[in-house]
Design a protein around this motif. Structure first.
Motif, PDB file in Angstrom:
ATOM      1  N   ALA A 549       0.806  -1.213   0.000  1.00  0.00           N
ATOM      2  CA  ALA A 549       0.000   0.000   0.000  1.00  0.00           C
ATOM      3  C   ALA A 549       0.842   1.267   0.000  1.00  0.00           C
ATOM      4  CB  ALA A 549      -0.933  -0.003   1.214  1.00  0.00           C
ATOM      5  N   ASP A 550       2.069   1.210   0.572  1.00  0.00           N
ATOM      6  CA  ASP A 550       2.921   2.402   0.617  1.00  0.00           C
ATOM      7  C   ASP A 550       3.339   2.868  -0.766  1.00  0.00           C
ATOM      8  OD1 ASP A 550       2.774   2.618   3.307  1.00  0.00           O
ATOM      9  OD2 ASP A 550       4.768   1.774   3.729  1.00  0.00           O
ATOM     10  N   ASP A 551       3.236   1.984  -1.772  1.00  0.00           N
ATOM     11  CA  ASP A 551       3.661   2.363  -3.111  1.00  0.00           C
ATOM     12  C   ASP A 551       2.843   3.522  -3.663  1.00  0.00           C
ATOM     13  OD1 ASP A 551       5.465   0.348  -2.909  1.00  0.00           O
ATOM     14  OD2 ASP A 551       4.297  -1.101  -4.095  1.00  0.00           O
ATOM     15  N   SER A 552       1.609   3.686  -3.167  1.00  0.00           N
ATOM     16  CA  SER A 552       0.738   4.739  -3.693  1.00  0.00           C
ATOM     17  C   SER A 552       0.931   6.070  -2.978  1.00  0.00           C
ATOM     18  CB  SER A 552      -0.726   4.301  -3.583  1.00  0.00           C
ATOM     19  OG  SER A 552      -1.069   4.104  -2.217  1.00  0.00           O
ATOM     20  N   LEU A 553       1.780   6.107  -1.949  1.00  0.00           N
ATOM     21  CA  LEU A 553       1.993   7.357  -1.220  1.00  0.00           C
ATOM     22  C   LEU A 553       2.704   8.372  -2.117  1.00  0.00           C
ATOM     23  CD1 LEU A 553       3.173   5.944   2.231  1.00  0.00           C
ATOM     24  CD2 LEU A 553       0.942   6.938   1.674  1.00  0.00           C
ATOM     25  N   ASN A 554       2.284   9.619  -1.985  1.00  0.00           N
ATOM     26  CA  ASN A 554       2.857  10.687  -2.797  1.00  0.00           C
ATOM     27  C   ASN A 554       3.970  11.366  -2.007  1.00  0.00           C
ATOM     28  OD1 ASN A 554       3.312  12.568  -4.791  1.00  0.00           O
ATOM     29  ND2 ASN A 554       1.579  13.865  -4.221  1.00  0.00           N
ATOM     30  N   LEU A 555       5.213  10.931  -2.220  1.00  0.00           N
ATOM     31  CA  LEU A 555       6.345  11.467  -1.464  1.00  0.00           C
ATOM     32  C   LEU A 555       7.113  12.490  -2.292  1.00  0.00           C
ATOM     33  CD1 LEU A 555       7.825   8.245   0.204  1.00  0.00           C
ATOM     34  CD2 LEU A 555       6.235   9.913   1.177  1.00  0.00           C
ATOM     35  N   THR A 556       7.460  13.589  -1.640  1.00  0.00           N
ATOM     36  CA  THR A 556       8.308  14.592  -2.279  1.00  0.00           C
ATOM     37  C   THR A 556       9.735  14.051  -2.353  1.00  0.00           C
ATOM     38  OG1 THR A 556       6.961  16.361  -1.332  1.00  0.00           O
ATOM     39  CG2 THR A 556       9.146  16.962  -2.146  1.00  0.00           C
ATOM     40  N   PRO A 557      10.419  14.147  -3.493  1.00  0.00           N
ATOM     41  CA  PRO A 557      11.804  13.669  -3.580  1.00  0.00           C
ATOM     42  C   PRO A 557      12.689  14.336  -2.539  1.00  0.00           C
ATOM     43  CG  PRO A 557      10.953  14.177  -5.768  1.00  0.00           C
ATOM     44  CD  PRO A 557       9.941  14.683  -4.789  1.00  0.00           C
ATOM     45  N   PRO A 558      13.579  13.584  -1.897  1.00  0.00           N
ATOM     46  CA  PRO A 558      14.439  14.183  -0.871  1.00  0.00           C
ATOM     47  C   PRO A 558      15.466  15.129  -1.472  1.00  0.00           C
ATOM     48  CG  PRO A 558      15.126  11.932  -1.333  1.00  0.00           C
ATOM     49  CD  PRO A 558      13.869  12.153  -2.106  1.00  0.00           C
ATOM     50  N   ARG A 559      15.946  16.026  -0.642  1.00  0.00           N
ATOM     51  CA  ARG A 559      17.046  16.916  -1.048  1.00  0.00           C
ATOM     52  C   ARG A 559      18.357  16.172  -0.833  1.00  0.00           C
ATOM     53  NH1 ARG A 559      18.245  22.119   2.467  1.00  0.00           N
ATOM     54  NH2 ARG A 559      16.091  22.643   1.867  1.00  0.00           N
ATOM     55  N   ARG A 560      19.115  15.988  -1.908  1.00  0.00           N
ATOM     56  CA  ARG A 560      20.396  15.284  -1.820  1.00  0.00           C
ATOM     57  C   ARG A 560      21.495  16.266  -1.436  1.00  0.00           C
ATOM     58  NH1 ARG A 560      18.917   9.953  -1.787  1.00  0.00           N
ATOM     59  NH2 ARG A 560      17.494   9.483  -3.516  1.00  0.00           N
TER      60      ARG A 560
END
Length: 598
Positions: A549-560
């Motif tokens: 189910a976590d695959d559908s979460l809308n995550l902001t790309p991290p700052r590298r």
């Protein structure tokens, strides 16, 4: 070869103005006809970091032969943070090719290195490069260079410099821009004509200043320098005059000279040439090798004092020792002491048996050392960079920088506002088409952490460069960071579920699956205060929720964060943990309860 058959020159310029490319061209046009093979690109940037970053970090010397004259060439760093390299090698040459971009004109690092060259009385030749670019302004670049030299106190002879126009990437240079040539012949001829041959006495007692080191698995340490007088042969005994005035004895095992990319063994080497000697394991940078019957010391190399320091210590995080080979304080001290032997602008002081204060010419200078160490297998943690203050007549002074920014005109007012808020004083502003060039005089500490903000403000289109410009009275408190950190409270893998619930609080530096520990910084808070967060909490599985189910979460790309970004970001109570595989940020005190009490 008679000593009048030498010319010793340095090529100096701002970063990315093309000096390494020009040296490549000089090597190709003299070596390829002899060796019958093609040389690789940017052959002088042999260091891995140099190839990756496109800058010259280490000063190097090579040589070409033209019309029977050997031209020793020293390729110097353009960035002021590597000024120690510049100052070491300028004493070996009699003239310099000052390479100036036809579009940018002379830049801050041009000012720094040129000032050093003029102080030593070197004869300058000005090469205006990239004149094929549509926006090139070669005449204006020449005028600006003349004004800069006059401002730096150049003599009348130095101001009467010849001008050569070039397209270095095509291997072309010519005296008359209306009559371009297809090779570098006119550049070579100008060097022979304008740069004086070294004034030396071959019959005088031998004398040479050690300016740099090389290393061979077979020969050990190799010392490099210019012979000031006399000559020396392999197997000959010499005196080593140390900086403290003591005199030791040693023996030259082998003598080498340079031509092209080769170091060639010679029976003897003489005055006026830049040479390499093996067998002198105890020799140090700035020390004199001399005739044992007339041991006279040459003036020691003068190096500007460091302006920035960091505290280095072994990694003490919960992940310590997992990725590196060298993890103890003894390993760290040995490595820093070795670096200080060859890096003349680096100062290492022991604070405690576990902590070392390392001072250098700038943040880039120290970050390059850290990057090399992590690639060699070291684990280390460092505190943020601090400017080095000094006291004069009872008043505290701090280092200041001459800063030049080149930005799209739409962003100029916003950048000027931020720099003014960081106690910057605008010196000059000049519109250049749809861009604006602004010069500031600003405290060095105001630029710590500014680069990332600057690139963000200008959409990545801004260009900034700065150079140390002396000391001024302390300008008071300065706040350069307005946001706190997101700090992990638990050890374990980060879950997408937790990050998705917390990402409205700030910007994350990690992605799901990253291993974290309590006290590790995982992101930047949207507010001024630090915020403790649990990124290791996952939603419980039920019969109506699948593991995917976590695959559908809308995550902001991290700052590298790069190493430089991490060093710029951290606050006074934070550290950067550096290992061969990872760069992590952490609090100095990992336990939340203990941090709250401080």
């Amino acid at each position: 070869m008679d000593y009048t058959g030498y010319r010793n020159i340095a090529i100096i310029s701002h970063v990315d103005h093309g000096k390494t490319t020009l040296v490549d061209g000089m090597l190709r046009q003299t070596l390829e006809p002899v060796h019958g093979r093609e040389l690789k690109e940017r052959v002088m940037d042999s260091d891995t970091l140099e190839q990756e970053r496109g800058i010259t970090i280490l000063a190097k010397n090579t040589a070409v032969e033209y019309e029977g004259v050997k031209i020793n060439i020293v390729d110097t760093p353009g960035h002021a943070d590597f000024g120690g390299e510049v100052e070491r090698v300028l004493g070996m040459v009699d003239g310099c090719l000052l390479l100036v971009d036809a579009v940018d004109g002379p830049m801050p690092q041009t000012r720094f290195v040129l000032g050093k060259a003029l102080e030593l009385g070197l004869k300058p030749m000005v090469v205006i490069n990239k004149i094929d670019r549509p926006e090139a302004r070669p005449d204006e670049a020449v005028d600006l260079t003349f004004d800069l030299m006059a401002d730096l106190g150049a003599s009348e002879e130095q101001l009467d410099f010849p001008v050569i126009y070039a397209v270095a990437r095509e291997g072309r240079a010519f005296m008359d821009p209306d009559s371009p040539r297809d090779d570098l012949r006119e550049l070579f001829e100008a060097v022979l004509r304008e740069i004086p041959a070294p004034e030396v006495d071959l019959d005088a007692p031998f004398q040479m200043l050690v300016t740099s080191f090389d290393y061979s698995e077979y020969l050990g340490r190799i010392v490099v320098g210019r012979i000031r007088r006399g000559s020396v042969s392999r197997g000959e005994s010499v005196s080593l005059i140390r900086k403290d005035g003591s005199v030791g004895r040693s023996r030259v095992a082998q003598t080498f000279t340079h031509l092209g990319l080769q170091r060639t063994e010679a029976q003897s080497v003489g005055a006026g040439d830049i040479v390499a000697l093996s067998g002198l394991e105890d020799a140090g940078i700035g020390e004199t090798i001399a005739d044992p019957d007339a041991p006279e010391a040459l003036p020691a190399i003068s190096v500007d004092e460091p302006t920035v320091s960091m505290v280095f210590s072994p990694n003490t995080s919960p992940f310590a020792g997992k990725e590196g080979r060298y993890v103890t304080s003894r390993h760290l001290e040995d490595r820093l002491r070795r670096e200080a032997q060859t890096n003349v602008s680096l100062v290492v002081e022991e604070i405690t048996p576990e902590e070392f204060k390392v001072s250098g010419r700038g943040q880039l200078h120290l970050s390059v050392l850290l990057e090399n160490m992590r690639r060699e297998g070291y684990e280390v943690q460092v505190a943020g960079p601090q400017v080095i203050r000094r006291e004069v007549d009872g008043k505290v002074q701090e280092p200041v920088e001459h800063l030049v920014i080149d930005v799209p005109s739409d962003y100029a007012s916003a950048v000027i506002g931020v720099l003014s808020g960081r106690k910057g004083q605008m010196v000059q502003m000049e519109p250049q088409g749809d861009r604006t060039r602004v010069e500031f005089r600003i405290p060095s500490r105001a630029l710590l952490g500014f680069r990332t903000q600057f690139l963000s403000m200008t959409g990545g289109e801004g260009i900034m460069s700065h150079v140390f410009d002396g000391y001024e009275p302390w300008s008071g408190d300065l706040r350069t960071r307005n946001n706190g950190s997101l700090v992990a409270t638990e050890r374990g893998p980060a879950f997408a579920y937790s990050i998705s619930k917390l990402q409205e609080r700030g910007v994350f530096f990690i992605e799901p699956g990253t291993e974290v520990y309590g006290g590790m910084i995982v992101g930047e808070n949207g507010r001024e205060n630090d915020l403790d967060v649990n990124v290791c909490k996952n939603k419980k599985l039920t019969n109506v929720r699948s593991a995917g189910a976590d695959d559908s979460l809308n995550l902001t790309p991290p700052r590298r964060l790069s190493l430089e970004d991490a060093l710029e970001y951290i606050a006074d109570d934070e550290l950067v943990e550096i290992t061969p595989k990872s760069i992590r940020l952490r609090k100095k005190t990992l336990e939340p309860g203990m941090r709250a009490k401080k």
